[in-house]
Write a protein that holds these residues in place. Structure first.
Motif, PDB file in Angstrom:
ATOM      1  N   ALA A 119       0.898  -1.161   0.000  1.00 47.99           N
ATOM      2  CA  ALA A 119       0.000   0.000   0.000  1.00 47.99           C
ATOM      3  C   ALA A 119       0.930   1.203   0.000  1.00 47.99           C
ATOM      4  O   ALA A 119       1.729   1.374   0.913  1.00 47.99           O
ATOM      5  CB  ALA A 119      -0.843  -0.014   1.262  1.00 47.99           C
ATOM      6  N   THR A 120       0.866   2.006  -1.070  1.00 45.94           N
ATOM      7  CA  THR A 120       1.904   3.013  -1.288  1.00 45.94           C
ATOM      8  C   THR A 120       1.318   4.417  -1.316  1.00 45.94           C
ATOM      9  O   THR A 120       0.496   4.736  -2.185  1.00 45.94           O
ATOM     10  CB  THR A 120       2.637   2.724  -2.619  1.00 45.94           C
ATOM     11  OG1 THR A 120       3.148   1.381  -2.571  1.00 45.94           O
ATOM     12  CG2 THR A 120       3.789   3.698  -2.847  1.00 45.94           C
ATOM     13  N   ALA A 121       1.764   5.243  -0.375  1.00 40.72           N
ATOM     14  CA  ALA A 121       1.357   6.648  -0.383  1.00 40.72           C
ATOM     15  C   ALA A 121       2.398   7.431  -1.169  1.00 40.72           C
ATOM     16  O   ALA A 121       3.590   7.246  -0.973  1.00 40.72           O
ATOM     17  CB  ALA A 121       1.272   7.178   1.042  1.00 40.72           C
ATOM     18  N   VAL A 122       1.917   8.270  -2.080  1.00 37.24           N
ATOM     19  CA  VAL A 122       2.831   9.125  -2.851  1.00 37.24           C
ATOM     20  C   VAL A 122       2.567  10.560  -2.416  1.00 37.24           C
ATOM     21  O   VAL A 122       1.445  11.048  -2.511  1.00 37.24           O
ATOM     22  CB  VAL A 122       2.593   8.999  -4.367  1.00 37.24           C
ATOM     23  CG1 VAL A 122       3.738   9.648  -5.147  1.00 37.24           C
ATOM     24  CG2 VAL A 122       2.412   7.549  -4.783  1.00 37.24           C
ATOM     25  N   VAL A 123       3.628  11.218  -1.947  1.00 37.89           N
ATOM     26  CA  VAL A 123       3.475  12.580  -1.418  1.00 37.89           C
ATOM     27  C   VAL A 123       4.220  13.552  -2.322  1.00 37.89           C
ATOM     28  O   VAL A 123       5.364  13.292  -2.710  1.00 37.89           O
ATOM     29  CB  VAL A 123       4.080  12.686   0.010  1.00 37.89           C
ATOM     30  CG1 VAL A 123       3.846  14.081   0.583  1.00 37.89           C
ATOM     31  CG2 VAL A 123       3.512  11.622   0.928  1.00 37.89           C
ATOM     32  N   ASP A 124       3.565  14.649  -2.663  1.00 33.17           N
ATOM     33  CA  ASP A 124       4.255  15.721  -3.380  1.00 33.17           C
ATOM     34  C   ASP A 124       3.626  17.042  -2.963  1.00 33.17           C
ATOM     35  O   ASP A 124       2.423  17.099  -2.707  1.00 33.17           O
ATOM     36  CB  ASP A 124       4.145  15.520  -4.901  1.00 33.17           C
ATOM     37  CG  ASP A 124       5.218  16.306  -5.658  1.00 33.17           C
ATOM     38  OD1 ASP A 124       6.152  15.678  -6.199  1.00 33.17           O
ATOM     39  OD2 ASP A 124       5.135  17.555  -5.702  1.00 33.17           O
ATOM     40  N   VAL A 125       4.432  18.100  -2.935  1.00 34.85           N
ATOM     41  CA  VAL A 125       3.865  19.407  -2.563  1.00 34.85           C
ATOM     42  C   VAL A 125       2.941  19.928  -3.653  1.00 34.85           C
ATOM     43  O   VAL A 125       2.076  20.762  -3.402  1.00 34.85           O
ATOM     44  CB  VAL A 125       4.967  20.471  -2.306  1.00 34.85           C
ATOM     45  CG1 VAL A 125       5.673  20.194  -0.992  1.00 34.85           C
ATOM     46  CG2 VAL A 125       5.978  20.527  -3.450  1.00 34.85           C
TER      47      VAL A 125
END
Ligand code: 3HC
Length: 293
Positions: A31-37
Motif C-alpha cells: 500500500a503506497t502513499a505518494v506525497v508531493d507538494v
C-alpha cells in the motif's frame, strides 16, 4: 534470512523517479502513499503510471485486473503527515537540494513510526548528511534507482557509517520485493558505482566532442553500435537532465578541489541557457513538446 515483506510504503516526490518507484512498490504489493507538494505533479504522475500499466497490459506483461489492483494500492496526497504516518518504509525522491532534503528528513523523523526506515533515492547526496538530521541514523540509507525505474533493474543500496545491518538488509529486501536487483555498497562514496563509471564515459564523450574529433551525434552512434549501449552518452545526458550532469560535476569539484572535475564548457553553456535536455525540450538534441493532456 530474508527480511519481512514491506506492506506500507511512502514515496516522497512524484517526479520522474518517485512516481515510478511508487508504481514498483504498488506492483510489489505495498500500500503506497505518494506525497508531493504539488497537486499538479501528483496528477501527472497518476496519469503517467496509468499509461505505463495500460502498456504493460497491452504487451501481456500484466492482466488488466492485476494492473487495476496495483494502481489501486497507490494513494496520492500533498500531506506528508497523511502519507508517512503509518509507513514501514519511506523512500525520498525530491529535488537534489541538500537543505530541502535535510528539512524533509527531520520532518519524516517526527512523523514516521519509530521502526520505519528512511531511504533516499539521491544519487549525489550521501545519506550520512540526511541521517544527521534525524534521531534514527541507523535506519537511514541510500536506495538509488535508475532512470526509468520501471525498466532499469538495478538498485544501489549504500550504507553510511551508522547504517544498521538490519536497515541494509531491509532495503535489499524491498528492492528484491520490487523485482529489482540490488547491490550493496558498504561504504559511502560519491557517485556510488554506476554514476562513477557513467561520468567517466560522459566526460570522455564530451572531451572528444569539444576537441572536434566527432559530432556528438556520431559519438552517440559509435557508443550504441560499438558497445551496444541502448543510448549514447549525449542522449542519456538529455534523458537524465543536463542540470543533474552539471550539479554532479560541481559537487565533485567542490569535494576534491580538482579543476579537472569541473563541468565541461559545453555542459556549462547548456546549463546556463536552461537547456536541460528532454524536460525543457532542448539539450544536446531538440525534442517535441509533450502532448497536452
Ligand atoms: N518509463 C517507463 N518505461 C519506459 C520508459 C519510461 N520513461 N521509456 C521506455 N520505457 C519502456 C517502454 O514502455 C518499453 O517497454 P515494453 O518493452 O514493455 O514495451 C521499453 O521500455 C522499451 O522502450 P522503447 O521501445 O520505447 O525504447 P527503447 O528500446 O529505446 O528503450 C530505454 C528506452 C528503456 C530508456 C532504453 O533506451 C535504455 O535502457 N536506455 C538506457 C537507460 C539508462 O542507462 N539509464 C540509467 C541512467 S543513469 C541513472 O539513472 C542514474 C541517476 O542517478 C542519474
Amino acid at each position: 534470512m530474508e527480511p519481512e515483506a514491506v506492506r506500507r510504503l511512502c514515496v516522497v516526490g512524484a517526479g520522474t523517479m518517485g512516481h515510478q518507484i511508487a508504481m514498483l512498490g504498488a506492483l510489489a504489493g505495498c500500500a503506497t502513499a505518494v506525497v508531493d507538494v504539488s497537486a499538479e505533479a501528483l496528477e501527472r504522475a497518476q496519469s503517467s503510471n496509468r499509461a505505463h500499466m495500460a502498456r504493460w497490459v497491452q504487451r501481456g506483461r500484466l492482466t488488466e485486473a492485476d494492473a487495476e489492483r496495483a494502481l489501486g494500492r497507490l494513494r496520492w496526497t500533498t500531506s506528508l503527515e497523511d502519507g508517512a504516518r503509518d509507513a514501514e518504509f519511506v523512500i525520498e525522491a525530491v529535488i537534489e537540494r541538500l537543505d530541502d532534503k535535510r528539512a524533509l528528513f527531520t520532518r519524516l523523523d517526527r512523523i514516521a513510526p519509530a521502526p520505519a526506515i528512511l531511504a533516499t533515492n539521491s544519487s549525489t547526496i550521501r545519506s550520512s548528511l540526511l541521517a544527521a538530521a534525524t534521531a534514527r541514523p541507523g535506519q537511514v540509507c541510500n536506495m538509488h534507482f535508475f532512470n526509468p525505474p520501471l525498466v532499469m533493474e538495478l538498485v544501489e543500496v549504500v550504507m553510511h557509517p551508522e547504517t544498521g545491518e538490519a536497515t541494509a538488509a531491509a532495503a535489499m529486501g524491498l528492492a528484491r520485493q520490487m523485482g529489482r536487483t540490488p547491490v550493496l555498497l558498504r561504504r559511502e562514496i560519491s557517485g556510488f558505482v554506476v554514476n562513477r563509471i557513467l561520468a567517466a564515459i560522459m566526460d570522455e564523450a564530451v572531451r572528444l566532442y569539444e576537441a572536434g574529433i566527432a559530432s556528438f551525434e556520431d559519438i552517440d552512434v559509435a557508443v550504441k553500435k560499438g558497445l551496444r549501449h541502448p543510448m549514447g552518452p549525449f542522449e542519456l545526458m538529455d534523458m537524465n537532465g543536463i542540470d543533474i550532469a552539471y550539479h554532479v560535476r560541481m559537487q565533485r569539484f567542490g569535494e576534491t578541489g580538482d579543476p579537472a572535475q569541473r563541468p565541461a564548457r559545453s555542459i556549462v553553456e547548456r546549463y546556463e541557457r536552461g537547456d536541460y535536455g528532454r524536460k525543457t525540450g532542448r539539450g544536446w538534441y531538440t525534442y517535441p513538446p509533450p502532448p497536452s493532456s
